[in-house]
Design a protein around this motif. Sequence first.
Motif, PDB file in Angstrom:
ATOM      1  N   VAL A  43       1.897  -2.475  25.194  1.00 35.50           N
ATOM      2  CA  VAL A  43       1.417  -3.731  25.791  1.00 35.50           C
ATOM      3  C   VAL A  43       0.163  -3.468  26.611  1.00 35.50           C
ATOM      4  O   VAL A  43      -0.826  -4.199  26.513  1.00 35.50           O
ATOM      5  CB  VAL A  43       2.510  -4.385  26.667  1.00 35.50           C
ATOM      6  CG1 VAL A  43       1.948  -5.567  27.440  1.00 35.50           C
ATOM      7  CG2 VAL A  43       3.696  -4.813  25.818  1.00 35.50           C
ATOM      8  N   ARG A  44       0.176  -2.413  27.392  1.00 38.96           N
ATOM      9  CA  ARG A  44      -0.975  -2.115  28.255  1.00 38.96           C
ATOM     10  C   ARG A  44      -2.194  -1.662  27.458  1.00 38.96           C
ATOM     11  O   ARG A  44      -3.305  -1.682  27.969  1.00 38.96           O
ATOM     12  CB  ARG A  44      -0.580  -1.099  29.310  1.00 38.96           C
ATOM     13  CG  ARG A  44       0.402  -1.734  30.297  1.00 38.96           C
ATOM     14  CD  ARG A  44       0.398  -1.101  31.635  1.00 38.96           C
ATOM     15  NE  ARG A  44       1.238  -1.856  32.551  1.00 38.96           N
ATOM     16  CZ  ARG A  44       2.208  -1.321  33.274  1.00 38.96           C
ATOM     17  NH1 ARG A  44       2.457  -0.036  33.206  1.00 38.96           N
ATOM     18  NH2 ARG A  44       2.916  -2.081  34.087  1.00 38.96           N
ATOM     19  N   ASP A  52      -3.674  -5.049  27.120  1.00 35.46           N
ATOM     20  CA  ASP A  52      -3.980  -5.632  28.432  1.00 35.46           C
ATOM     21  C   ASP A  52      -3.567  -4.639  29.512  1.00 35.46           C
ATOM     22  O   ASP A  52      -2.383  -4.548  29.853  1.00 35.46           O
ATOM     23  CB  ASP A  52      -3.246  -6.964  28.620  1.00 35.46           C
ATOM     24  CG  ASP A  52      -3.512  -7.589  29.988  1.00 35.46           C
ATOM     25  OD1 ASP A  52      -4.292  -7.022  30.787  1.00 35.46           O
ATOM     26  OD2 ASP A  52      -2.938  -8.656  30.270  1.00 35.46           O
ATOM     27  N   ALA A  81      -1.394  -5.940  32.426  1.00 38.46           N
ATOM     28  CA  ALA A  81      -0.137  -6.648  32.152  1.00 38.46           C
ATOM     29  C   ALA A  81       0.988  -6.091  33.020  1.00 38.46           C
ATOM     30  O   ALA A  81       1.074  -4.890  33.258  1.00 38.46           O
ATOM     31  CB  ALA A  81       0.226  -6.518  30.685  1.00 38.46           C
ATOM     32  N   ILE A 141       6.829 -10.012  29.921  1.00 41.25           N
ATOM     33  CA  ILE A 141       5.442  -9.579  30.039  1.00 41.25           C
ATOM     34  C   ILE A 141       4.622 -10.689  30.678  1.00 41.25           C
ATOM     35  O   ILE A 141       4.624 -11.819  30.197  1.00 41.25           O
ATOM     36  CB  ILE A 141       4.861  -9.248  28.646  1.00 41.25           C
ATOM     37  CG1 ILE A 141       5.738  -8.198  27.954  1.00 41.25           C
ATOM     38  CG2 ILE A 141       3.429  -8.778  28.768  1.00 41.25           C
ATOM     39  CD1 ILE A 141       5.514  -8.107  26.471  1.00 41.25           C
ATOM     40  N   ASP A 142       3.929 -10.342  31.748  1.00 46.33           N
ATOM     41  CA  ASP A 142       3.011 -11.266  32.403  1.00 46.33           C
ATOM     42  C   ASP A 142       1.598 -10.847  32.012  1.00 46.33           C
ATOM     43  O   ASP A 142       1.105  -9.813  32.460  1.00 46.33           O
ATOM     44  CB  ASP A 142       3.198 -11.220  33.914  1.00 46.33           C
ATOM     45  CG  ASP A 142       2.445 -12.317  34.636  1.00 46.33           C
ATOM     46  OD1 ASP A 142       1.817 -13.160  33.956  1.00 46.33           O
ATOM     47  OD2 ASP A 142       2.472 -12.332  35.870  1.00 46.33           O
ATOM     48  N   THR A 143       0.986 -11.631  31.115  1.00 43.35           N
ATOM     49  CA  THR A 143      -0.331 -11.302  30.582  1.00 43.35           C
ATOM     50  C   THR A 143      -1.043 -12.572  30.155  1.00 43.35           C
ATOM     51  O   THR A 143      -0.400 -13.601  29.929  1.00 43.35           O
ATOM     52  CB  THR A 143      -0.198 -10.342  29.373  1.00 43.35           C
ATOM     53  OG1 THR A 143      -1.497 -10.030  28.891  1.00 43.35           O
ATOM     54  CG2 THR A 143       0.619 -10.953  28.256  1.00 43.35           C
ATOM     55  N   VAL A 168       0.371  -9.357  21.566  1.00 43.61           N
ATOM     56  CA  VAL A 168       1.338  -8.535  22.292  1.00 43.61           C
ATOM     57  C   VAL A 168       2.488  -8.143  21.364  1.00 43.61           C
ATOM     58  O   VAL A 168       2.872  -6.970  21.289  1.00 43.61           O
ATOM     59  CB  VAL A 168       1.871  -9.294  23.532  1.00 43.61           C
ATOM     60  CG1 VAL A 168       3.004  -8.531  24.187  1.00 43.61           C
ATOM     61  CG2 VAL A 168       0.753  -9.532  24.536  1.00 43.61           C
TER      62      VAL A 168
END
Length: 68
Positions: free
Chosen positions: A22-23, A26, A29, A42-44, A51
């Motif tokens: 994920v990172r 982003d 994130a 996930i906060d993105t 994602v």
Amino acid sequence: MYELQVEGMTCGGCANSVTRSVRAVDSNAKVDVDLKAKKVRIDTSVPLEKVSSAIADAGYPVVASATL
């Protein structure tokens, strides 16, 4: 924020792999992995499809997703 149902996660190494994937799309994130429930929050601002694809490419199938 997204909540994904991710199969194949069994240990902390799996959680780290998912977080890294994920990172990679982003770096800012926020990722919270619940191994027992096989859920990833996930906060993105990156689109869900990107994602999900990154997680799947890391070897962990995303079987369900929701936008929170």
